[in-house]
Design a protein around this motif. Sequence first.
Motif, mmCIF file in Angstrom:
data_model
loop_
_atom_site.group_PDB
_atom_site.id
_atom_site.type_symbol
_atom_site.label_atom_id
_atom_site.label_comp_id
_atom_site.label_asym_id
_atom_site.label_seq_id
_atom_site.Cartn_x
_atom_site.Cartn_y
_atom_site.Cartn_z
ATOM 1 N N LEU A 169 0.819 -1.215 0.000
ATOM 2 C CA LEU A 169 0.000 0.000 0.000
ATOM 3 C C LEU A 169 0.849 1.261 0.000
ATOM 4 O O LEU A 169 0.502 2.254 -0.642
ATOM 5 C CB LEU A 169 -0.969 -0.031 1.179
ATOM 6 C CG LEU A 169 -2.288 -0.720 0.797
ATOM 7 C CD1 LEU A 169 -2.976 -1.338 1.978
ATOM 8 C CD2 LEU A 169 -3.220 0.265 0.086
ATOM 9 N N LEU A 170 1.990 1.213 0.696
ATOM 10 C CA LEU A 170 2.862 2.393 0.697
ATOM 11 C C LEU A 170 3.413 2.662 -0.702
ATOM 12 O O LEU A 170 3.480 3.808 -1.151
ATOM 13 C CB LEU A 170 4.013 2.202 1.692
ATOM 14 C CG LEU A 170 3.633 2.254 3.182
ATOM 15 C CD1 LEU A 170 4.846 2.006 4.053
ATOM 16 C CD2 LEU A 170 2.979 3.593 3.526
ATOM 17 N N ILE A 171 3.801 1.592 -1.392
ATOM 18 C CA ILE A 171 4.313 1.772 -2.756
ATOM 19 C C ILE A 171 3.232 2.402 -3.632
ATOM 20 O O ILE A 171 3.470 3.366 -4.366
ATOM 21 C CB ILE A 171 4.776 0.421 -3.354
ATOM 22 C CG1 ILE A 171 6.051 -0.054 -2.656
ATOM 23 C CG2 ILE A 171 5.014 0.544 -4.861
ATOM 24 C CD1 ILE A 171 6.470 -1.469 -3.013
ATOM 25 N N SER A 172 2.006 1.865 -3.514
ATOM 26 C CA SER A 172 0.930 2.399 -4.355
ATOM 27 C C SER A 172 0.660 3.853 -4.014
ATOM 28 O O SER A 172 0.289 4.644 -4.878
ATOM 29 C CB SER A 172 -0.329 1.554 -4.197
ATOM 30 O OG SER A 172 -0.889 1.745 -2.920
ATOM 31 N N SER A 173 0.864 4.209 -2.758
ATOM 32 C CA SER A 173 0.634 5.603 -2.391
ATOM 33 C C SER A 173 1.725 6.504 -2.985
ATOM 34 O O SER A 173 1.443 7.613 -3.433
ATOM 35 C CB SER A 173 0.543 5.715 -0.873
ATOM 36 O OG SER A 173 1.301 6.778 -0.394
ATOM 37 N N GLU A 174 2.962 6.033 -3.048
ATOM 38 C CA GLU A 174 4.014 6.814 -3.704
ATOM 39 C C GLU A 174 3.691 6.997 -5.187
ATOM 40 O O GLU A 174 4.019 8.017 -5.782
ATOM 41 C CB GLU A 174 5.384 6.141 -3.581
ATOM 42 C CG GLU A 174 5.869 5.845 -2.160
ATOM 43 C CD GLU A 174 5.956 7.066 -1.267
ATOM 44 O OE1 GLU A 174 5.914 8.199 -1.786
ATOM 45 O OE2 GLU A 174 6.032 6.889 -0.028
ATOM 46 N N LEU A 175 3.081 5.961 -5.775
ATOM 47 C CA LEU A 175 2.778 6.008 -7.200
ATOM 48 C C LEU A 175 1.381 6.587 -7.454
ATOM 49 O O LEU A 175 0.870 6.527 -8.574
ATOM 50 C CB LEU A 175 2.890 4.609 -7.820
ATOM 51 C CG LEU A 175 4.244 3.920 -7.622
ATOM 52 C CD1 LEU A 175 4.245 2.537 -8.253
ATOM 53 C CD2 LEU A 175 5.376 4.758 -8.195
ATOM 54 N N LYS A 176 0.757 7.088 -6.377
ATOM 55 C CA LYS A 176 -0.553 7.739 -6.477
ATOM 56 C C LYS A 176 -1.626 6.838 -7.081
ATOM 57 O O LYS A 176 -2.390 7.237 -7.959
ATOM 58 C CB LYS A 176 -0.454 9.032 -7.307
ATOM 59 C CG LYS A 176 0.577 10.000 -6.779
ATOM 60 C CD LYS A 176 0.067 11.416 -6.802
ATOM 61 C CE LYS A 176 0.856 12.351 -5.927
ATOM 62 N NZ LYS A 176 2.298 12.101 -5.850
ATOM 63 N N CYS A 177 -1.651 5.618 -6.617
ATOM 64 C CA CYS A 177 -2.719 4.715 -7.063
ATOM 65 C C CYS A 177 -3.066 3.782 -5.911
ATOM 66 O O CYS A 177 -2.928 2.564 -6.013
ATOM 67 C CB CYS A 177 -2.290 3.937 -8.309
ATOM 68 S SG CYS A 177 -0.729 3.063 -8.124
#
Length: 710
Positions: free
Chosen positions: A125-133
């Motif tokens: 989830l943190l990765i997706s938040s960095e990638l704005k998705c």
Amino acid sequence: MQNENFKSAITFVRKFELSKRIAIMILIAYAFSVIMRLYWVFWAGGFPEFMWNNQLMINTNDGYAFAEGARDMIAGFHQPNDLSYFGSSLSTLTAYLAKILPFSFETIILYMSVFLSSLIVIPILLISSELKCIKAGFMGALVSSVANSYYNRTMAGYYDTDMLNLVFAMFILWAMIRIIVKNDKLCLLYITSFVMLYNWWYPSSFALNSTMVGIFLVYTLVFLRKHRLNYEAIILIIVALTNIPLYIQAAVILLLFAVFYFKNNLINLRILAIIGAIVFAIFVLKGGLNPIIFQLKFYIFRGVADSGGIKLHFYNVNQTIQESGIVPMKIFMERISSDIAVFIVAAVGYVILCFRHKEFLLSLPILGLGFIAFKAGLRFTIYSVPIMGLGFGYAIYFGVKMLKIPRDAGRVCMFFLTLAALYPAYAHIKEYKTSTVFYNREVEILNKLKSIASREDYVLAWWDYGYPIRYYADVKTLIDGGKHLGNDNFPISFALFKDQISSANMARMDVEYTERNFKEKIQDTLEEALKDYHYNDIDDLLLNLKLKDFAPPKPTRDVYYYLPDRMMSIFNVVLQFSNLDLKTGKNYDSPFFYQADIYEQDQYGINLGNGITLSNDLTSLRLGERSVNINTFYITSYDEHSKLSVSQTNIDSSAQFYVIFMKDYGRFLLLDKSVLNSTFIQLFVFERYDADLFEPVILSPVAKIYKLKR
Ligand code: MN
């Protein structure tokens, strides 16, 4: 000024809202992952034979190695040369948890994998938040947390280091992506902490860590040559991977971090390059490249056998393990994404994700490690799981966005597509009914042995039972899940397969030489025995073991044989390890041993399967077209006092096949003379022991323990 304040207040509220949203998604995904893993506990809880100490037992053999280590760490001591995993990462963490948590030891090792492996949802989830998705991350987290291979290796009771291996790898990936996206200097600390933790937790992660930092460097050189934070991160990761004492490592990292964080103006790119060169040089000097060099040597020089000394050729354990081999595509895809369709969607999503956010290319080493499964075996597939999971989430998210589906309808779409992707995983979990490693009746026996044997005594048993025996009986073993090369296995196989005198002599010899090997660092029991007994030929030694007046080394401790019923089904494999010519490595003809637990009456007699039929008058066997006489027919059964009795009918003394009917087990055994006379069959099936050599200690239908009197 006021405007500025207002703006920052808004950013703050936005950030807060965003992190609240992530936190909620993390909680939901985490709870989902945990709850799905409780299914096994619910199912297995219905079987009393899976319980010990009022708790379910674990279902992975290797777990007992860590459990033994943790037990010893809690006790604060262990015996020299007992192979305990004392001080290993998982044992250390377990011992610590056992100290601070109000649960029993058995409860802790049963549930650790449930709660730790589910942490995988956080970095996803943190990765997706960095990638704005984030929505993609949420779907990806759900799908990954229960994907077949990840579930299989992190389910409840799967007490092994797998429970955190991917969590650490994904956190490292997250920190790398965040460095690029946010230029957040604190990531230097996160990334070094995760690399160090991962390295401690699972030393084999060195290869993955090095590849990741390598790719990170390539990425930087190609896309972000001017981005100095990347170089700083690379330098710190290399320090974290260098083989130097922990306190020096920590000091260097903190110092470099302080300089990079607070005094960045002091360092220009040239100085940074010099620091990098020094750090890399130390890394190489401390053997950082050795694993690569070792691999190269292995590929270039394999085939060249090392010479010198007496060379014995043992049976290679790889010959019995089927894991490596061609992996069918379908199984590969199902292990990664639970379903072929999900895998294909995920693959498409992964490609789009890399195009839209090229920093996601940094996931290639983790993804690639999963694909090594094609060469190195299915256990590697778990690495691809979270990367492909994110790919799946992104495909759906991107599709909904591209098709301009209205907000609420889009949410409904995502919900149902995720549900559909989760269904195969759910079906797999319901289907995947692993039993515990041992049943409680077996554990009772080992627990009893614990009060009889001392911690320095040895238990001779096949390697499959090594770790659990050491955990439950607190003794030493000769072979186990981590020590089972051909030369380790030979003496045990020999002791189980050969006659009782040979067996007793070999057992005593192997135990005493194993202890000597530990102190004197000599290589191999048999090679050393050859020298000590002054034989030139290994066959002379092995033949002499048959003699009752052979003098094995003086006993320094007791030796027990652990003969479980469950070994019957693998006895054919067990005896392969000693059924060969040690001088050439060539196998002798396979002894005949056949076990039939399922049989039925048909027109010819009792059909034992595989084209083998026992005649109705119990005097002959049909093997395919051929009919042969039976030499002797035995029946074993327990009387009302649970005492074993054996009756025997001699039929044809010239015939080569023997039949045993184990009445209470509902089982027929077909064997030739060599197997019939083997120590395992004589001691376990008949309880016909040579009282000069063996003394029964525990005789239960599920396992029998004898004490060696040599
Ligand atoms: Mn011990």
